[in-house]
Write a protein that holds these residues in place. Structure first.
Motif, PDB file in Angstrom:
ATOM      1  N   UNK A 120      38.176  46.799  43.783  1.00  0.00           N
ATOM      2  CA  UNK A 120      38.176  45.784  44.845  1.00  0.00           C
ATOM      3  C   UNK A 120      39.333  46.006  45.808  1.00  0.00           C
ATOM      4  N   UNK A 121      40.497  46.368  45.285  1.00  0.00           N
ATOM      5  CA  UNK A 121      41.656  46.633  46.135  1.00  0.00           C
ATOM      6  C   UNK A 121      41.400  47.815  47.053  1.00  0.00           C
ATOM      7  N   UNK A 122      40.796  48.884  46.517  1.00  0.00           N
ATOM      8  CA  UNK A 122      40.495  50.069  47.326  1.00  0.00           C
ATOM      9  C   UNK A 122      39.513  49.721  48.441  1.00  0.00           C
ATOM     10  N   UNK A 123      38.466  48.958  48.103  1.00  0.00           N
ATOM     11  CA  UNK A 123      37.486  48.556  49.115  1.00  0.00           C
ATOM     12  C   UNK A 123      38.132  47.701  50.195  1.00  0.00           C
ATOM     13  N   UNK A 124      39.005  46.754  49.777  1.00  0.00           N
ATOM     14  CA  UNK A 124      39.695  45.891  50.736  1.00  0.00           C
ATOM     15  C   UNK A 124      40.625  46.716  51.619  1.00  0.00           C
ATOM     16  N   UNK A 125      41.352  47.632  51.016  1.00  0.00           N
ATOM     17  CA  UNK A 125      42.273  48.481  51.761  1.00  0.00           C
ATOM     18  C   UNK A 125      41.521  49.355  52.762  1.00  0.00           C
TER      19      UNK A 125
ATOM     20  N   UNK B 179      42.718  48.238  61.199  1.00  0.00           N
ATOM     21  CA  UNK B 179      44.049  48.492  61.736  1.00  0.00           C
ATOM     22  C   UNK B 179      44.069  49.751  62.600  1.00  0.00           C
ATOM     23  N   UNK B 180      43.312  50.769  62.214  1.00  0.00           N
ATOM     24  CA  UNK B 180      43.254  52.002  62.999  1.00  0.00           C
ATOM     25  C   UNK B 180      42.717  51.740  64.397  1.00  0.00           C
ATOM     26  N   UNK B 181      41.824  50.746  64.545  1.00  0.00           N
ATOM     27  CA  UNK B 181      41.314  50.365  65.870  1.00  0.00           C
ATOM     28  C   UNK B 181      42.322  49.522  66.641  1.00  0.00           C
ATOM     29  N   UNK B 182      42.948  48.574  65.936  1.00  0.00           N
ATOM     30  CA  UNK B 182      43.821  47.602  66.605  1.00  0.00           C
ATOM     31  C   UNK B 182      45.249  48.102  66.802  1.00  0.00           C
ATOM     32  N   UNK B 183      45.776  48.812  65.819  1.00  0.00           N
ATOM     33  CA  UNK B 183      47.165  49.287  65.875  1.00  0.00           C
ATOM     34  C   UNK B 183      47.248  50.647  65.193  1.00  0.00           C
TER      35      UNK B 183
ATOM     36  N   UNK C 243      50.932  53.248  57.533  1.00  0.00           N
ATOM     37  CA  UNK C 243      50.409  52.762  56.251  1.00  0.00           C
ATOM     38  C   UNK C 243      49.781  53.901  55.452  1.00  0.00           C
ATOM     39  N   UNK C 244      49.026  54.754  56.117  1.00  0.00           N
ATOM     40  CA  UNK C 244      48.389  55.889  55.444  1.00  0.00           C
ATOM     41  C   UNK C 244      49.447  56.833  54.879  1.00  0.00           C
TER      42      UNK C 244
END
Length: 192
Positions: A118-123, A130-134, A141-142
């Protein structure tokens, strides 16, 4: 025409394979295009149409790069195969056979803990947004995640080697071929 999953990659690429009347899979068909160091070849099912010296296939079955072959044989109706667009021929039943094989591979592999999955899917969802917005923040982060995963991967590879598991056990648990499992452990063992 190949089928692939992101998780298992080239360890489990599927495709239709041609069968001759005697039930054997023919070897590659070589195409003589004149002089040159390399002679092009193919094992695509549609090249086995009986022309240009190729044998004529009578059936198809699903196949996987891991060596698995589907049990079901499907008659090949050459009158339905477009010479210009052979990939339009209906191979959906073969794809379904291969997806059952992939389901079997998944069922034998080590399951991810539910909370980690679930964490991986959420991330994944959050990093994509985030890649689109910032994009700069996403890249930062990556980069952080690469460090975390490299450290965890190195520790996991060390512990797997310390457990002295067989390559068969490791590869089955990861859903990979033995060569791919060795490569993965080697990659994480020496990652910095």
């Amino acid at each position: 025409m190949e089928w692939q999953t992101e998780e298992f990659g080239s360890s489990h690429e599927g495709r239709p394979r041609a069968l001759l009347a005697d039930g054997t899979e023919p070897g590659p068909v070589y195409f003589d295009i004149g002089s040159g160091a390399e002679i092009p070849k193919s094992t695509d099912w549609w090249v086995y149409d009986g022309t240009l010296g190729a044998p004529e296939a009578t059936h198809l079955r699903a196949a996987c790069t891991c060596g698995w072959r589907g049990d079901r044989l499907y008659p090949l109706d050459w009158t339905e195969v477009s010479r210009r667009h052979p990939y339009e021929y209906d191979t959906s039943a073969l794809y379904e056979d291969w997806t059952r094989h992939i389901s079997d591979v998944e069922s034998r592999s080590v399951p991810l803990p539910t909370d980690i999955e679930a964490t991986i899917e959420d991330l994944d969802r959050r990093l994509t947004a985030l890649a689109d917005q910032a994009p700069l923040a996403a890249l930062r982060a990556v980069t952080s995640l690469e460090r975390v995963t490299a450290d965890a991967g190195r520790e996991a590879a060390y512990n797997i080697r310390a457990d002295e598991l067989t390559w068969e056990t490791i590869s089955k648990a990861l859903g990979l071929t033995e060569d791919a499992a060795r490569s993965l452990l080697f990659r994480f063992s020496f990652r910095r």
